[in-house]
Design a protein around this motif. Structure first.
Motif, mmCIF file in Angstrom:
data_model
loop_
_atom_site.group_PDB
_atom_site.id
_atom_site.type_symbol
_atom_site.label_atom_id
_atom_site.label_comp_id
_atom_site.label_asym_id
_atom_site.label_seq_id
_atom_site.Cartn_x
_atom_site.Cartn_y
_atom_site.Cartn_z
ATOM 1 N N PRO A 1 0.982 -11.206 -7.255
ATOM 2 C CA PRO A 1 0.766 -10.008 -6.564
ATOM 3 C C PRO A 1 1.060 -10.288 -4.864
ATOM 4 O O PRO A 1 1.570 -9.433 -4.209
ATOM 5 C CB PRO A 1 -0.565 -9.284 -6.991
ATOM 6 C CG PRO A 1 -0.735 -10.187 -8.092
ATOM 7 C CD PRO A 1 -0.423 -11.543 -8.256
ATOM 8 N N ALA A 2 0.490 -11.426 -4.493
ATOM 9 C CA ALA A 2 0.592 -11.606 -3.033
ATOM 10 C C ALA A 2 2.007 -11.756 -2.667
ATOM 11 O O ALA A 2 2.458 -11.603 -1.495
ATOM 12 C CB ALA A 2 -0.340 -13.139 -2.759
ATOM 13 N N ARG A 3 2.849 -12.600 -3.403
ATOM 14 C CA ARG A 3 4.243 -12.526 -3.042
ATOM 15 C C ARG A 3 4.896 -11.283 -3.079
ATOM 16 O O ARG A 3 5.631 -10.896 -2.219
ATOM 17 C CB ARG A 3 4.763 -13.405 -4.449
ATOM 18 C CG ARG A 3 6.464 -13.731 -4.191
ATOM 19 C CD ARG A 3 7.004 -15.034 -5.192
ATOM 20 N NE ARG A 3 6.274 -16.238 -4.712
ATOM 21 C CZ ARG A 3 5.392 -16.794 -5.610
ATOM 22 N NH1 ARG A 3 4.934 -16.188 -6.648
ATOM 23 N NH2 ARG A 3 5.164 -18.065 -4.968
ATOM 24 N N ILE A 4 4.442 -10.279 -4.045
ATOM 25 C CA ILE A 4 5.098 -9.076 -3.950
ATOM 26 C C ILE A 4 4.713 -8.164 -2.700
ATOM 27 O O ILE A 4 5.550 -7.762 -2.012
ATOM 28 C CB ILE A 4 4.741 -8.224 -5.276
ATOM 29 C CG1 ILE A 4 5.266 -8.963 -6.674
ATOM 30 C CG2 ILE A 4 4.853 -6.873 -5.222
ATOM 31 C CD1 ILE A 4 4.546 -8.068 -7.698
ATOM 32 N N HIS A 5 3.341 -8.483 -2.175
ATOM 33 C CA HIS A 5 3.031 -7.708 -1.108
ATOM 34 C C HIS A 5 3.582 -8.595 0.347
ATOM 35 O O HIS A 5 3.686 -7.614 1.184
ATOM 36 C CB HIS A 5 1.581 -7.324 -1.211
ATOM 37 C CG HIS A 5 1.160 -6.536 -2.038
ATOM 38 N ND1 HIS A 5 1.271 -5.160 -1.688
ATOM 39 C CD2 HIS A 5 0.717 -6.644 -3.312
ATOM 40 C CE1 HIS A 5 0.792 -4.266 -2.812
ATOM 41 N NE2 HIS A 5 0.532 -5.161 -3.705
ATOM 42 N N ALA A 6 3.695 -9.749 0.164
ATOM 43 C CA ALA A 6 4.437 -10.336 1.386
ATOM 44 C C ALA A 6 5.985 -9.884 1.222
ATOM 45 O O ALA A 6 6.274 -9.462 2.584
ATOM 46 C CB ALA A 6 4.599 -11.881 1.089
ATOM 47 N N GLN A 7 6.707 -9.653 0.335
ATOM 48 C CA GLN A 7 7.732 -9.065 0.326
ATOM 49 C C GLN A 7 7.706 -7.695 0.837
ATOM 50 O O GLN A 7 8.690 -7.136 1.777
ATOM 51 C CB GLN A 7 8.598 -8.987 -1.038
ATOM 52 C CG GLN A 7 10.073 -8.594 -1.192
ATOM 53 C CD GLN A 7 10.785 -9.151 -0.173
ATOM 54 O OE1 GLN A 7 11.050 -10.325 -0.289
ATOM 55 N NE2 GLN A 7 11.640 -8.369 0.576
ATOM 56 N N GLY A 8 6.687 -6.957 0.245
ATOM 57 C CA GLY A 8 6.576 -5.452 0.839
ATOM 58 C C GLY A 8 6.309 -5.462 2.328
ATOM 59 O O GLY A 8 6.929 -4.538 3.126
ATOM 60 N N ALA A 9 5.617 -6.506 2.755
ATOM 61 C CA ALA A 9 5.284 -6.263 4.251
ATOM 62 C C ALA A 9 6.626 -6.778 4.954
ATOM 63 O O ALA A 9 6.909 -5.915 6.068
ATOM 64 C CB ALA A 9 4.348 -7.583 4.661
#
Length: 146
Positions: free
Chosen positions: A81-89
């Protein structure tokens, strides 16, 4: 949302994820598949509606919200999930330097493992400039595995 076919309703949920993250995570795709198969689409629609309120109708704005999520997930050690939200950022306008700042903050609040995880994720979005892939050797002479 209760109007429309199950397929169009599921696509509307996917559109919300695309708007905030730039893509639909695989886990969301699987949840939507199961929700459609078992007549539980209202659950996913409710989650998407709550996400919309919290992520996009928020005083922090999308960029900061995604950075906060990235940092919280680093602190929890939740790699995927951290990877997903880094991409989201990044999708919301953050830069690599912003992600580095979040990882450094995670170092203070959650320790070296959170910082290291953040750096590992950031490195995926920011390839080495020299094109090399091998990391410096460890004390035994072998490559370091981070």
């Amino acid at each position: 949302m209760t109007d429309g076919t199950p397929s169009s309703r599921a696509e509307a949920v996917r559109d919300r994820y695309r708007a905030t993250l730039g893509a639909v995570p695989g886990g969301v795709q699987e949840r939507l598949r199961l929700a459609q198969e078992f007549g539980r689409l209202p659950t996913e629609e409710a989650i998407a509606a709550l996400r919309h309120i919290v992520l996009t109708d928020n005083p922090l704005g999308a960029r900061v919200q995604q950075l906060v999520h990235f940092g919280q997930l680093l602190a929890l050690g939740r790699e995927h999930p951290a990877r997903i939200h880094a991409q989201g950022a990044l999708h919301a306008g953050a830069g690599i330097a912003d992600l580095v700042g979040v990882a450094e903050t995670a170092l203070i609040t959650a320790g070296v493992p959170a910082y290291a995880l953040g750096c590992e994720i950031i490195a995926e979005f920011h390839p080495r400039r020299d094109g090399g892939e091998e990391r410096p050797p460890d004390r035994t002479g072998g490559p370091v595995r981070l």
